[in-house]
Design a protein around this motif. Structure first.
Motif, mmCIF file in Angstrom:
data_model
loop_
_atom_site.group_PDB
_atom_site.id
_atom_site.type_symbol
_atom_site.label_atom_id
_atom_site.label_comp_id
_atom_site.label_asym_id
_atom_site.label_seq_id
_atom_site.Cartn_x
_atom_site.Cartn_y
_atom_site.Cartn_z
ATOM 1 N N LEU A 104 0.862 -1.182 0.000
ATOM 2 C CA LEU A 104 0.000 0.000 0.000
ATOM 3 C C LEU A 104 0.900 1.234 0.000
ATOM 4 O O LEU A 104 1.430 1.609 1.048
ATOM 5 N N PRO A 105 1.109 1.886 -1.129
ATOM 6 C CA PRO A 105 2.008 3.041 -1.157
ATOM 7 C C PRO A 105 1.563 4.189 -0.257
ATOM 8 O O PRO A 105 2.396 4.918 0.284
ATOM 9 N N GLY A 106 0.244 4.369 -0.100
ATOM 10 C CA GLY A 106 -0.246 5.426 0.774
ATOM 11 C C GLY A 106 -0.190 6.792 0.121
ATOM 12 O O GLY A 106 -0.139 6.928 -1.104
ATOM 13 N N ASP A 107 -0.177 7.831 0.960
ATOM 14 C CA ASP A 107 -0.230 9.217 0.487
ATOM 15 C C ASP A 107 1.130 9.899 0.607
ATOM 16 O O ASP A 107 2.098 9.313 1.073
ATOM 17 N N GLY A 108 1.150 11.176 0.222
ATOM 18 C CA GLY A 108 2.376 11.957 0.349
ATOM 19 C C GLY A 108 3.509 11.357 -0.465
ATOM 20 O O GLY A 108 3.360 11.030 -1.645
ATOM 21 N N VAL A 109 4.653 11.186 0.202
ATOM 22 C CA VAL A 109 5.826 10.634 -0.484
ATOM 23 C C VAL A 109 5.827 9.115 -0.478
ATOM 24 O O VAL A 109 6.792 8.502 -0.936
ATOM 25 N N GLY A 110 4.772 8.492 0.017
ATOM 26 C CA GLY A 110 4.708 7.035 0.072
ATOM 27 C C GLY A 110 5.025 6.354 -1.248
ATOM 28 O O GLY A 110 5.870 5.456 -1.301
ATOM 29 N N PRO A 111 4.380 6.765 -2.356
ATOM 30 C CA PRO A 111 4.689 6.123 -3.643
ATOM 31 C C PRO A 111 6.153 6.265 -4.051
ATOM 32 O O PRO A 111 6.734 5.343 -4.634
ATOM 33 N N GLU A 112 6.774 7.408 -3.747
ATOM 34 C CA GLU A 112 8.178 7.605 -4.080
ATOM 35 C C GLU A 112 9.072 6.678 -3.256
ATOM 36 O O GLU A 112 10.058 6.119 -3.772
ATOM 37 N N LEU A 113 8.722 6.513 -1.994
ATOM 38 C CA LEU A 113 9.509 5.622 -1.127
ATOM 39 C C LEU A 113 9.345 4.174 -1.559
ATOM 40 O O LEU A 113 10.309 3.389 -1.519
ATOM 41 N N ALA A 154 12.590 13.213 -0.266
ATOM 42 C CA ALA A 154 12.228 12.367 0.875
ATOM 43 C C ALA A 154 13.331 11.361 1.169
ATOM 44 O O ALA A 154 14.008 10.860 0.266
ATOM 45 N N ASN A 155 13.494 11.047 2.443
ATOM 46 C CA ASN A 155 14.530 10.116 2.888
ATOM 47 C C ASN A 155 13.991 8.682 2.832
ATOM 48 O O ASN A 155 13.060 8.334 3.564
ATOM 49 N N PRO A 156 14.561 7.805 2.011
ATOM 50 C CA PRO A 156 14.068 6.421 1.907
ATOM 51 C C PRO A 156 14.526 5.505 3.039
ATOM 52 O O PRO A 156 14.124 4.346 3.088
ATOM 53 N N THR A 157 15.357 6.001 3.955
ATOM 54 C CA THR A 157 15.979 5.142 4.965
ATOM 55 C C THR A 157 14.969 4.321 5.760
ATOM 56 O O THR A 157 15.078 3.096 5.863
ATOM 57 N N ALA A 158 13.972 4.992 6.355
ATOM 58 C CA ALA A 158 13.018 4.292 7.220
ATOM 59 C C ALA A 158 12.267 3.207 6.450
ATOM 60 O O ALA A 158 12.088 2.088 6.954
ATOM 61 N N MET A 159 11.843 3.516 5.218
ATOM 62 C CA MET A 159 11.086 2.531 4.447
ATOM 63 C C MET A 159 11.970 1.372 4.017
ATOM 64 O O MET A 159 11.528 0.205 4.019
ATOM 65 N N LEU A 160 13.220 1.645 3.675
ATOM 66 C CA LEU A 160 14.136 0.571 3.299
ATOM 67 C C LEU A 160 14.449 -0.325 4.489
ATOM 68 O O LEU A 160 14.519 -1.557 4.352
ATOM 69 N N LEU A 161 14.623 0.265 5.659
ATOM 70 C CA LEU A 161 14.875 -0.540 6.857
ATOM 71 C C LEU A 161 13.636 -1.339 7.245
ATOM 72 O O LEU A 161 13.742 -2.486 7.704
ATOM 73 N N GLY A 204 22.228 16.759 4.565
ATOM 74 C CA GLY A 204 22.928 16.627 3.293
ATOM 75 C C GLY A 204 22.218 17.325 2.161
ATOM 76 O O GLY A 204 21.286 18.103 2.366
ATOM 77 N N TYR A 205 22.658 17.009 0.938
ATOM 78 C CA TYR A 205 22.098 17.647 -0.253
ATOM 79 C C TYR A 205 21.625 16.624 -1.279
ATOM 80 O O TYR A 205 21.219 16.997 -2.382
ATOM 81 N N ALA A 206 21.669 15.359 -0.940
ATOM 82 C CA ALA A 206 21.314 14.309 -1.881
ATOM 83 C C ALA A 206 19.805 14.236 -2.090
ATOM 84 O O ALA A 206 19.008 14.547 -1.196
ATOM 85 N N THR A 207 19.407 13.793 -3.273
ATOM 86 C CA THR A 207 17.997 13.565 -3.565
ATOM 87 C C THR A 207 17.619 12.144 -3.137
ATOM 88 O O THR A 207 18.481 11.327 -2.799
ATOM 89 N N SER A 208 16.334 11.870 -3.181
ATOM 90 C CA SER A 208 15.871 10.507 -2.891
ATOM 91 C C SER A 208 16.510 9.516 -3.854
ATOM 92 O O SER A 208 16.937 8.419 -3.454
ATOM 93 N N LEU A 209 16.568 9.909 -5.127
ATOM 94 C CA LEU A 209 17.157 9.050 -6.146
ATOM 95 C C LEU A 209 18.647 8.831 -5.897
ATOM 96 O O LEU A 209 19.150 7.703 -6.032
ATOM 97 N N ASP A 210 19.355 9.895 -5.505
ATOM 98 C CA ASP A 210 20.786 9.767 -5.185
ATOM 99 C C ASP A 210 20.999 8.737 -4.085
ATOM 100 O O ASP A 210 21.886 7.882 -4.173
ATOM 101 N N PHE A 211 20.180 8.838 -3.038
ATOM 102 C CA PHE A 211 20.335 7.937 -1.900
ATOM 103 C C PHE A 211 20.027 6.499 -2.323
ATOM 104 O O PHE A 211 20.755 5.568 -1.956
#
Length: 382
Positions: A54-63, A320-327, A365-372
């Motif tokens: 369930l991607p959800g709302d906000g940045v959910g689909p991007e994460l 958006a920071n993907p860290t939490a979703m990846l963990l 930092g200055y990285a994008t979600s894609l960079d990370f």
């Protein structure tokens, strides 16, 4: 595990007469199982696991896109059954909710983003997010707040667990206007569910080798409601003599978490307090973007961010920071008994953060979600 099973049996025997229903679901507690049932076993024979997404709302689909990219690079044997449930995007209905539940009945496991709850009252008090959790009886929310190596915050080397009862309390959706200008909002606390979450917390502490459980409450003011919750925790604590037990009033707990969080190990609490403490504790180690979470019933396991925020202002900005979703996704793989892939992804995320060259704005930092995401893929030891 044998000792833990014996402890469970003893607890069930001692309290069965008092509240049989409270313990029945815990015999097969999803938190203490490593392999989901039914569908997962079938999927394993085919070489893959089905997981509801369930991607959800906000940045959910991007994460979720970041998760898919990392899973693809790591050759993770998972197939996502993706559904969209959103009140703010007019993609919420009983039919869609039932479709998600049906998917969960097959997969037993889900990875979800934040399903945003509008503040406007439109005739229904319970949001779709709350209704989903009730349909699945996701009574236990677990947030492991742990410092990330190489990322300094005010308090470093933190390692504590927050366990929240999330099917009753202030989230019971029982409100009404008793007289003009007077709203009554009911907080429901039951013995059965208080015992269930207390036993879950002590079982969790036992299985994970934790030494102390702290019950958080406001029984000095809500003497009957929180008093019952506290009483249930005390009764269950007696069945676990090797686990230290103490109690703390919610307001003092907030202050103590900021001043000296190292005194805590496992904290167990009713619904609203858990929501507040989850967010406060996430702020201690870097914020909502770095803390994973999970929710359990006797049958299902749902993996999500520990501090649930849609971060709507960041939609489409690639920040958006993907860290939490990846963990969270890595924790899900461990639940599926995919230890190799779980460690592979978690280690890659932590390596990127520790090196410090690629960090999103919330981490300075200055990285994008894609960079990370690309940095994590590059760090995969495959």
């Amino acid at each position: 595990m044998a000792a833990l099973s014996a402890g469970r049996a003893a607890a069930g025997g001692l309290l069965r007469a008092r509240s049989l229903g409270a313990w029945r679901g815990l015999r097969a507690s999803a938190a203490l199982q490593q392999i989901p049932r039914a569908k997962s076993e079938n999927a394993k024979s085919e070489g893959t696991f089905q997981v509801t997404m369930l991607p959800g709302d906000g940045v959910g689909p991007e994460l979720m896109h970041a998760v898919k990219e990392v899973f693809k690079a790591a050759s993770v044997p998972v197939v996502f059954d993706e559904h969209h449930l959103s009140e703010v995007q007019n993609m919420a209905s009983e039919e869609k909710l039932d479709q998600v539940v049906d998917s969960m009945k097959e997969s037993k496991v889900a990875l979800i983003g934040k399903i945003h709850t509008p503040m406007e009252y439109k005739g229904e008090l319970a949001s779709y997010d709350m209704r989903l959790r009730r349909k699945l009886d996701l009574f236990a929310n677990v947030v492991h707040v742990k410092s990330l190596p190489g990322y300094k915050t005010r308090h470093n080397n933190l390692d504590l667990v927050i366990i929240r009862e999330q099917t009753e309390g202030e989230y019971s959706s029982l409100e009404h206007e008793s007289a003009k200008g007077v709203i009554e909002c009911l907080k429901i606390i039951t013995r059965a569910k208080s015992q269930r979450i207390a036993k879950f917390a002590f079982d969790y502490a036992t299985k994970k080798g934790r030494s102390k459980v702290t019950a958080v409450h406001k029984a000095n003011i809500m003497k009957l409601g929180d008093g019952l919750f506290l009483q249930c925790c005390e009764e269950v604590a007696e069945l676990y003599p090797k686990i230290k037990f103490d109690t703390m009033i919610i307001d003092n707990c907030c202050m103590q978490l900021v001043q000296n969080p190292y005194q805590f190990d496992v904290l167990v609490m009713p619904n609203l307090y858990g929501n507040i403490i989850d967010n406060l504790a996430a702020g201690l180690v870097g914020g909502a973007g770095v803390v994973p979470g999970e929710s359990y019933s006797a049958e299902y396991a749902v993996f999500e961010m520990g501090a649930r925020h849609p971060f709507a202002q960041a939609v489409g900005r690639n920040i958006a920071n993907p860290t939490a979703m990846l963990l969270s996704a890595a924790n899900m793989l461990r639940h599926l008994n995919l230890e190799f892939h779980s460690n592979l992804i978690a280690d890659a995320v932590k390596k990127v953060i520790k090196v410090g060259k690629v960090r999103t704005a919330d981490m300075g930092g200055y990285a994008t979600s894609l960079d990370f995401t690309q940095a994590v893929i590059a760090a995969l030891d495959v």
